[in-house]
Write a protein that holds these residues in place. Structure first.
Motif, PDB file in Angstrom:
ATOM      1  N   LYS A  84      13.560  46.409   7.625  1.00  0.00           N
ATOM      2  CA  LYS A  84      14.394  45.395   6.983  1.00  0.00           C
ATOM      3  C   LYS A  84      14.627  44.203   7.909  1.00  0.00           C
ATOM      4  O   LYS A  84      14.586  43.048   7.482  1.00  0.00           O
ATOM      5  N   ARG A  85      14.853  44.504   9.165  1.00  0.00           N
ATOM      6  CA  ARG A  85      15.088  43.444  10.142  1.00  0.00           C
ATOM      7  C   ARG A  85      13.855  42.567  10.286  1.00  0.00           C
ATOM      8  O   ARG A  85      13.948  41.329  10.288  1.00  0.00           O
ATOM      9  N   SER A  86      12.673  43.181  10.345  1.00  0.00           N
ATOM     10  CA  SER A  86      11.449  42.391  10.473  1.00  0.00           C
ATOM     11  C   SER A  86      11.192  41.564   9.215  1.00  0.00           C
ATOM     12  O   SER A  86      10.708  40.432   9.300  1.00  0.00           O
ATOM     13  N   GLN A  87      11.536  42.096   8.057  1.00  0.00           N
ATOM     14  CA  GLN A  87      11.385  41.331   6.823  1.00  0.00           C
ATOM     15  C   GLN A  87      12.337  40.137   6.804  1.00  0.00           C
ATOM     16  O   GLN A  87      11.969  39.050   6.370  1.00  0.00           O
ATOM     17  N   LYS A  88      13.546  40.359   7.271  1.00  0.00           N
ATOM     18  CA  LYS A  88      14.495  39.249   7.319  1.00  0.00           C
ATOM     19  C   LYS A  88      14.031  38.166   8.287  1.00  0.00           C
ATOM     20  O   LYS A  88      14.159  36.975   8.011  1.00  0.00           O
ATOM     21  N   ILE A  89      13.458  38.588   9.410  1.00  0.00           N
ATOM     22  CA  ILE A  89      12.935  37.615  10.380  1.00  0.00           C
ATOM     23  C   ILE A  89      11.786  36.837   9.764  1.00  0.00           C
ATOM     24  O   ILE A  89      11.707  35.612   9.885  1.00  0.00           O
ATOM     25  N   ALA A  90      10.888  37.540   9.082  1.00  0.00           N
ATOM     26  CA  ALA A  90       9.753  36.874   8.442  1.00  0.00           C
ATOM     27  C   ALA A  90      10.234  35.915   7.363  1.00  0.00           C
ATOM     28  O   ALA A  90       9.703  34.802   7.227  1.00  0.00           O
ATOM     29  N   MET A  91      11.242  36.328   6.612  1.00  0.00           N
ATOM     30  CA  MET A  91      11.782  35.464   5.569  1.00  0.00           C
ATOM     31  C   MET A  91      12.401  34.217   6.203  1.00  0.00           C
ATOM     32  O   MET A  91      12.190  33.102   5.733  1.00  0.00           O
ATOM     33  N   TRP A  92      13.138  34.395   7.275  1.00  0.00           N
ATOM     34  CA  TRP A  92      13.767  33.264   7.947  1.00  0.00           C
ATOM     35  C   TRP A  92      12.716  32.296   8.498  1.00  0.00           C
ATOM     36  O   TRP A  92      12.834  31.085   8.347  1.00  0.00           O
ATOM     37  N   GLU A  93      11.660  32.840   9.108  1.00  0.00           N
ATOM     38  CA  GLU A  93      10.595  31.996   9.656  1.00  0.00           C
ATOM     39  C   GLU A  93       9.891  31.222   8.553  1.00  0.00           C
ATOM     40  O   GLU A  93       9.585  30.041   8.702  1.00  0.00           O
ATOM     41  N   SER A  94       9.632  31.902   7.426  1.00  0.00           N
ATOM     42  CA  SER A  94       8.948  31.201   6.335  1.00  0.00           C
ATOM     43  C   SER A  94       9.844  30.129   5.732  1.00  0.00           C
ATOM     44  O   SER A  94       9.357  29.077   5.320  1.00  0.00           O
ATOM     45  N   MET A  95      11.120  30.379   5.694  1.00  0.00           N
ATOM     46  CA  MET A  95      12.041  29.366   5.173  1.00  0.00           C
ATOM     47  C   MET A  95      12.114  28.173   6.129  1.00  0.00           C
ATOM     48  O   MET A  95      12.252  27.032   5.685  1.00  0.00           O
ATOM     49  N   GLN A  96      12.014  28.443   7.428  1.00  0.00           N
ATOM     50  CA  GLN A  96      12.016  27.361   8.408  1.00  0.00           C
ATOM     51  C   GLN A  96      10.769  26.496   8.273  1.00  0.00           C
ATOM     52  O   GLN A  96      10.815  25.296   8.520  1.00  0.00           O
ATOM     53  N   GLU A  97       9.655  27.142   7.871  1.00  0.00           N
ATOM     54  CA  GLU A  97       8.408  26.413   7.695  1.00  0.00           C
ATOM     55  C   GLU A  97       8.361  25.712   6.337  1.00  0.00           C
ATOM     56  O   GLU A  97       7.431  24.980   6.054  1.00  0.00           O
ATOM     57  N   GLY A  98       9.329  25.983   5.478  1.00  0.00           N
ATOM     58  CA  GLY A  98       9.374  25.345   4.178  1.00  0.00           C
ATOM     59  C   GLY A  98       8.636  26.115   3.105  1.00  0.00           C
ATOM     60  O   GLY A  98       8.403  25.610   2.020  1.00  0.00           O
ATOM     61  N   LYS A  99       8.262  27.337   3.391  1.00  0.00           N
ATOM     62  CA  LYS A  99       7.567  28.153   2.408  1.00  0.00           C
ATOM     63  C   LYS A  99       8.571  29.005   1.645  1.00  0.00           C
ATOM     64  O   LYS A  99       9.704  29.193   2.073  1.00  0.00           O
ATOM     65  N   SER A 100       8.114  29.547   0.551  1.00  0.00           N
ATOM     66  CA  SER A 100       8.953  30.452  -0.228  1.00  0.00           C
ATOM     67  C   SER A 100       9.030  31.786   0.504  1.00  0.00           C
ATOM     68  O   SER A 100       8.034  32.281   1.036  1.00  0.00           O
ATOM     69  N   TYR A 101      10.180  32.383   0.523  1.00  0.00           N
ATOM     70  CA  TYR A 101      10.318  33.660   1.221  1.00  0.00           C
ATOM     71  C   TYR A 101       9.595  34.784   0.484  1.00  0.00           C
ATOM     72  O   TYR A 101       9.198  35.771   1.074  1.00  0.00           O
TER      73      TYR A 101
END
Length: 167
Positions: free
Chosen positions: A87-104
């Motif tokens: 879950k933590r890694s998914q949240k990190i990936a979601m945060w990184e993708s949101m920072q890049e402007g992509k859809s989570y």
């Protein structure tokens, strides 16, 4: 004879209940008399070795049960730790993708292990005589098999599931 018949017709139920009460009273008194006539024997005085063996066996059984419970608890903790890490890694990936402007959602789909999803319409069955008409796949069975595949079942199981779904 008429006196006895009239007695039973007038007081029959009372007599019946009185007889049942007397019977139960006699049974209770007989049990009490039998238990008081036997001397009470101390169980430890009978066979102390047997009592010690029984207590040791009980203690050993408790220890085995406790070890099994501890092993199950350790497995559960490890599983929970892995789930939390995932879950933590998914949240990190979601945060990184949101920072890049992509859809989570896109990043979550990329992070998950995916199995190629078969087409909704399959070719003719192997037993068909070249009918040429495509068959519909049973989507409920296909979905169930797909979820099982995501849960860690091998791709060969997916092909078996597809065959089942096609029938």
């Amino acid at each position: 004879m008429t006196g006895v018949g009239s007695l039973f017709s007038d007081y029959g139920w009372y007599i019946l209940f009185a007889l049942i009460a007397v019977y139960l009273l006699v049974q209770k008194l007989a049990r009490r008399f039998r238990s008081s006539s036997r001397p009470h024997m101390d169980t430890a005085a009978v066979e102390p070795d047997a009592v010690v063996r029984q207590q040791e066996a009980l203690l050993a059984a408790r220890l085995r049960m406790q070890e099994a419970l501890n092993a199950q608890a350790e497995k559960f903790k490890e599983k929970q730790r892995k789930l939390e890490e995932e879950k933590r890694s998914q949240k990190i990936a979601m945060w990184e993708s949101m920072q890049e402007g992509k859809s989570y959602k896109e990043s979550l789909q990329q992070n998950q292990v995916t199995t190629p999803c078969p087409e909704k319409v399959a070719g003719p069955a192997p037993g068909d005589q070249g009918a040429g008409t495509p068959r519909r796949v049973d989507e409920a069975n296909l979905c169930w098999c797909f979820l099982k595949t995501l849960a860690g079942i091998t791709p060969t199981t997916l092909s078996v599931c597809l065959r089942v779904a096609l029938t």
